[in-house]
Design an enzyme around this catalytic site. Structure first.
Site, short mmCIF file in Angstrom:
data_model
loop_
_atom_site.label_atom_id
_atom_site.label_comp_id
_atom_site.label_asym_id
_atom_site.label_seq_id
_atom_site.Cartn_x
_atom_site.Cartn_y
_atom_site.Cartn_z
N SER A 84 0.96 -1.11 -0.06
CA SER A 84 -0.06 0.15 -0.15
C SER A 84 0.90 1.20 -0.02
CB SER A 84 -0.86 0.25 1.36
OG SER A 84 -1.42 -0.98 1.52
N ASP B 93 5.09 -3.86 8.73
CA ASP B 93 5.90 -3.57 7.33
C ASP B 93 7.19 -3.51 7.63
OD1 ASP B 93 2.68 -2.17 6.71
OD2 ASP B 93 3.14 -3.87 6.40
#
Lengths: 286, 309
Positions: free
Chosen positions: A10, A209
């Site tokens: 993303s 992440d």
């Protein structure tokens, strides 16, 4: 260092999740990062409001085609994280397989983001895609305990069971994490390690992440030493989180709980810790 | 240690591979400690100088939706806005609306514009009036090349005096800081150099305006680079932030960073291409990540002359 990563995650305009969380630290460590943004949102979905657009599987394919037509589809690593769309994830698998045919040494680092602490935060039909297609082509896998149970289809009573089962499904390197980062258990084939680290009293977004990206980087630099790779990775997270908590509490004021905007990772400010992390945890070899 | 708290909103292209637009601007600004919020106006596989390119564009409406998200969370507070290459007039007009709103929220906001109008890639002509009539009036820093400066002001540049007049005209139109990044003017150092000029207008305590003008002789490079204009605009933003009333130093730092990145890129490109062969666009991608140390602390390799006029 000539090392090129394809990161499909993303993008948020503001804040640090997905590619925003992974790219800067990898670049600071000297990796070339090609990034395909699977979505573009204003900010992560933990804020009161969020708005934006998603990339379809078809559009992902189109972008990959562009890279391929120019004959620059050569990567050392692929990195993926949170994905909600089964056809998107299946397209990712196709791309990974093609890139591996071109470079058999390619390492696919996969964070199989599905949920935590007993509940899924992606559609349920993502699970079979991860379980039956993705994990088989992954080389490094970073599930939390819940995701490991989903993938292996059973409740995990010992970490050893989980690690063995996950290895059988594909990846040579598995790191069992959890959202509050207590006691990650790592396993690289015959080396098993365990790390204890202090819990933090806040909910962070983007830390998973960052963890996966840094595990990519440090396992690259310490390819047969999961202990060192994990110590560095966990240490980087520690420094970034500590700096973030301090800042967030200052911004919120005494006795007030910081909001999501205030809790965004202090990524840019942590550059030195990313480049050369002081080791603050020790992994035990089991 | 006091950390710098400076937030930039950068609305530029994203390429999967390579360094143009936001890919060119974000990393160096982040390395210098700026928080960078980035809205990707397009997502392409790579820049349009390659044999092939594919991807998707963001519409003006979609841009607005993203901005709305930021605004609804009450985090639409920026110190800088940075924009570069845009293909679409309605997109550019939406950018101007956003800038105006952000300036109302923060009157000290500085808007840096790289008015990419005359470039070795396609720019629609109907953008010219939007830049001239809408963008430039709200810009604070602008980095046109000679042709873009001529286009925006309607005046030709044949001499240094012309260039100074054009920069004064641009000041009148809006921006207090103007850098003409390259020109055809003859350099004092010979034909292996090109001339860049800068002008910064500041308000003195007594209410009068003072203008500092600088000139730089820049070594020519024997290659076409893509992404250098985006990097230049981002670095000029950074160095004028650190040297707000000293265009001479800001330019020396900015042009020096460019020099180091370009030099490293040329060496690498020629190594990859092999002797006697012209490097390809992929080989000519800026060595951005490898230039981190130069970005953080550029060794000054050229001196700007202050023009006494």
């Amino acid at each position: 260092m000539e090392c090129r990563v394809l990161s499909i995650q993303s993008h948020v305009v503001r804040g640090y999740v997905g590619n925003k969380s992974a790219t800067f630290p990898l670049q600071v460590l000297g990796f070339e990062v090609d990034s395909i943004n699977s979505v573009q949102f204003s900010n992560h979905t933990g804020y009161t409001h969020w708005k934006g657009q998603v990339l379809t599987a078809e559009e992902l394919n189109v972008l990959y085609e562009g890279i391929k037509l120019n004959n620059v589809n050569h990567y050392d690593y692929i990195l993926t994280g949170y994905t909600r769309d089964t056809s998107f994830l299946e397209t990712v698998v196709d791309i990974v397989q093609e890139l591996k045919r071109l470079n058999p040494k390619l390492v696919y680092v996969c964070d199989p983001v599905m949920g935590d602490q007993g509940s899924m935060y992606v559609p349920e039909n993502i699970l079979p895609v991860y379980r039956d297609q993705v994990v088989a082509v992954a080389d490094i896998l970073t599930p939390n305990q819940f995701e490991a149970e989903l993938l292996t289809g059973r409740t995990i009573s010992t970490e050893k069971d989980a690690l063995d089962l996950l290895h059988q499904m594909g990846p040579d390197t598995v790191v069992l994490t959890s959202t509050d980062l207590t006691s990650p258990h790592g396993d690289q084939f015959l080396a098993r390690i365990r790390i204890e680290m202090p819990k933090v009293d806040a909910v962070f977004v983007g830390t998973g992440d960052l963890f996966t990206a840094m595990l990519l980087a440090w396992s690259h630099h310490h390819p047969n030493d999961l202990k060192a790779a994990c110590e560095k990775t966990v240490s980087v997270l520690h420094h970034v989180i500590k700096r973030t908590i301090t800042y967030a509490n200052e911004m919120a004021g005494p006795g007030k709980r910081p909001n999501p905007a205030q809790l965004e990772l202090r990524m840019v400010q942590s550059k030195k810790d990313i480049e050369d992390p002081d080791i603050v945890v020790e992994a035990t070899i089991l | 240690m006091h950390e710098m708290e400076c937030r930039v909103l950068s609305i530029q292209s994203h390429v999967v591979r390579g360094y143009v637009g936001n890919k060119s601007a974000s990393f160096p600004l982040q390395v210098l400690g700026f928080e960078v919020d980035s809205i990707n106006s397009v997502q392409f596989s790579n820049h349009t100088g390659y044999s092939h390119w594919k991807g998707q564009v963001l519409t003006a409406d979609e841009l607005h939706v993203l901005y709305e998200g930021i605004k609804l969370n009450n985090v639409h507070h920026y110190d800088y806005v940075l924009t570069g290459y845009t293909r679409d007039t309605s997109f550019l007009e939406m950018v101007v609306d956003i800038v105006q709103e952000l300036k109302r929220a923060n009157p000290n906001l500085v808007y840096g514009v790289y008015p990419s109008l005359c470039q070795p890639y396609y720019v629609p002509e109907n953008l010219h009036p939007v830049y001239k009539n809408k963008v430039v009036p709200v810009a604070d820093i602008i980095t046109p090349n000679q042709f873009e400066a001529e286009l925006l002001t309607g005046k030709n540049i044949s001499t240094e005096k012309d260039a100074v007049e054009v920069m004064d005209l641009l000041h009148k139109m809006g921006p207090d800081t103007v850098v003409i990044t390259s020109s055809d003017l003859p350099s004092r150092l010979g034909d292996r150099f090109l001339v860049s000029l800068g002008s910064q207008r500041t308000l003195m305590p007594d209410g009068t305006k003072s203008t500092q003008r600088v000139r730089m002789e820049i070594p020519k490079v024997d290659a076409v680079f893509v992404g250098t204009g985006d990097l230049f605009a981002a670095m000029l933003l950074a160095w004028t932030h650190h040297y707000p009333n000293d265009l001479k130093t800001a330019c020396e730092k900015t042009f020096s960073v460019m020099h180091h990145v370009i030099k490293r890129t040329i060496s690498y490109a020629h190594d990859l291409a092999g002797p006697g062969r012209k490097p390809s666009p992929p080989q000519l991608e800026l060595r951005m990540v490898q230039s981190k140390a130069d970005i953080e602390d550029p060794a000054i390799v050229m001196e700007a002359t202050v023009l006494n006029l």
